[in-house]
Design a protein around this motif. Structure first.
Motif, short mmCIF file in Angstrom:
data_model
loop_
_atom_site.label_atom_id
_atom_site.label_comp_id
_atom_site.label_asym_id
_atom_site.label_seq_id
_atom_site.Cartn_x
_atom_site.Cartn_y
_atom_site.Cartn_z
N LEU A 74 0.82 -1.22 0.00
CA LEU A 74 0.00 0.00 0.00
C LEU A 74 0.85 1.27 0.00
O LEU A 74 0.31 2.37 0.08
CB LEU A 74 -0.95 0.00 1.21
CG LEU A 74 -1.94 -1.15 1.26
CD1 LEU A 74 -2.69 -1.15 2.59
CD2 LEU A 74 -2.91 -1.07 0.09
N ALA A 75 2.18 1.14 -0.08
CA ALA A 75 3.11 2.27 -0.08
C ALA A 75 2.92 3.15 1.15
O ALA A 75 2.82 4.37 1.05
CB ALA A 75 3.00 3.08 -1.37
N LEU A 76 2.86 2.51 2.31
CA LEU A 76 2.71 3.25 3.56
C LEU A 76 4.08 3.67 4.07
O LEU A 76 5.11 3.16 3.64
CB LEU A 76 2.00 2.37 4.60
CG LEU A 76 0.67 1.75 4.16
CD1 LEU A 76 0.09 0.89 5.27
CD2 LEU A 76 -0.32 2.83 3.74
N THR A 77 4.10 4.61 5.01
CA THR A 77 5.35 5.07 5.59
C THR A 77 5.43 4.64 7.05
O THR A 77 4.41 4.43 7.71
CB THR A 77 5.49 6.60 5.50
OG1 THR A 77 4.36 7.20 6.16
CG2 THR A 77 5.51 7.06 4.05
N PRO A 135 -0.01 6.71 -4.04
CA PRO A 135 -0.60 5.56 -4.73
C PRO A 135 0.14 4.26 -4.44
O PRO A 135 1.37 4.25 -4.31
CB PRO A 135 -0.50 5.92 -6.21
CG PRO A 135 0.63 6.89 -6.28
CD PRO A 135 0.64 7.63 -4.97
N ALA A 136 -0.60 3.19 -4.34
CA ALA A 136 -0.01 1.87 -4.11
C ALA A 136 0.75 1.43 -5.35
O ALA A 136 0.38 1.77 -6.48
CB ALA A 136 -1.12 0.86 -3.78
N PRO A 137 1.80 0.64 -5.17
CA PRO A 137 2.58 0.16 -6.32
C PRO A 137 1.84 -0.96 -7.05
O PRO A 137 0.92 -1.57 -6.51
CB PRO A 137 3.86 -0.38 -5.66
CG PRO A 137 3.40 -0.83 -4.31
CD PRO A 137 2.34 0.16 -3.90
N TYR A 138 2.30 -1.24 -8.26
CA TYR A 138 1.80 -2.39 -8.98
C TYR A 138 2.55 -3.63 -8.49
O TYR A 138 3.74 -3.59 -8.20
CB TYR A 138 2.01 -2.23 -10.49
CG TYR A 138 1.21 -1.12 -11.08
CD1 TYR A 138 -0.18 -1.09 -10.96
CD2 TYR A 138 1.83 -0.07 -11.76
CE1 TYR A 138 -0.92 -0.05 -11.50
CE2 TYR A 138 1.10 0.96 -12.31
CZ TYR A 138 -0.28 0.96 -12.17
OH TYR A 138 -1.00 1.99 -12.71
N VAL A 139 1.82 -4.74 -8.41
CA VAL A 139 2.41 -6.02 -7.97
C VAL A 139 1.89 -7.14 -8.86
O VAL A 139 0.83 -7.02 -9.49
CB VAL A 139 2.06 -6.33 -6.49
CG1 VAL A 139 2.62 -5.27 -5.56
CG2 VAL A 139 0.58 -6.51 -6.28
#
Length: 187
Positions: free
Chosen positions: A81-84, A100-104
């Protein structure tokens, strides 16, 4: 073949370089409870000519993969989810409003049976993007009620030519299917 089980949900980070795709960081999502895959655009569009159907075309228009897991760890949530991180050395996560969340790539194994023979079907969804999950949690009453996290991912076409979105392959053992999953998603 009838589906009788689900296991081994994995993801890997998706990258595209000039139409060549690659995966890195293969990681297990958790233990699989349930998966639902729905697609759009599968109904054929028909061209009518000379008072009848002349052409038919059905093109993949995207989809959704909804997964239910035994647990969504903070490390996996941070990754997909591209969280910090909440701070140096801390394990907590912050949900940024505009990240934005990355593609997987996403893979899992379906246990199947046909005429008393077990097979293991590998399913690979080549390009997905998870979204922040909704949740509902209840207090514990007189009996324990298991409440498991759900994830939803948008399924997209990959960036290859020709593009693809899904792969299925059957194996004699779960170990063989898992090895193929690991190979397909880049280990």
């Amino acid at each position: 073949m009838a589906n009788i089980g689900l296991s081994q949900p994995y993801y890997a980070m998706y990258a595209n370089t000039n139409g060549t795709t690659a995966y890195t960081g293969l990681t297990k999502l958790g233990k699989a409870v349930n998966v639902d895959v729905t697609t759009e655009g599968k109904d054929p569009q028909i061209l009518y000519a000379d008072n009848g159907p002349a052409e038919s075309l059905a093109i993949f228009g995207g989809g959704t993969a909804t997964l239910e897991l035994d647990e969504l760890s903070l490390a996996v949530a941070k990754d997909i989810l591209a969280l910090t991180a909440t701070g140096s050395g801390e394990t907590g996560v912050i949900f940024p409003a505009d990240n934005p969340a990355p593609y997987v790539g996403l893979g899992f194994i379906v246990k199947k049976v046909h005429q008393n023979t077990i097979k293991w079907r590998l399913v690979i969804l080549y390009k997905c993007q998870f979204k922040v999950p909704d949740y509902s949690i209840s207090t514990q009453g007189e009996t324990v009620e298991f409440q498991t996290p759900g994830l939803e991912a948008t399924i997209l076409r990959d960036d290859c030519t020709p593009s693809k979105w899904q792969m299925w392959n059957d194996y004699e053992t779960e170990a063989a299917a898992l090895t193929a999953l690991q190979t397909a998603l880049g280990t």
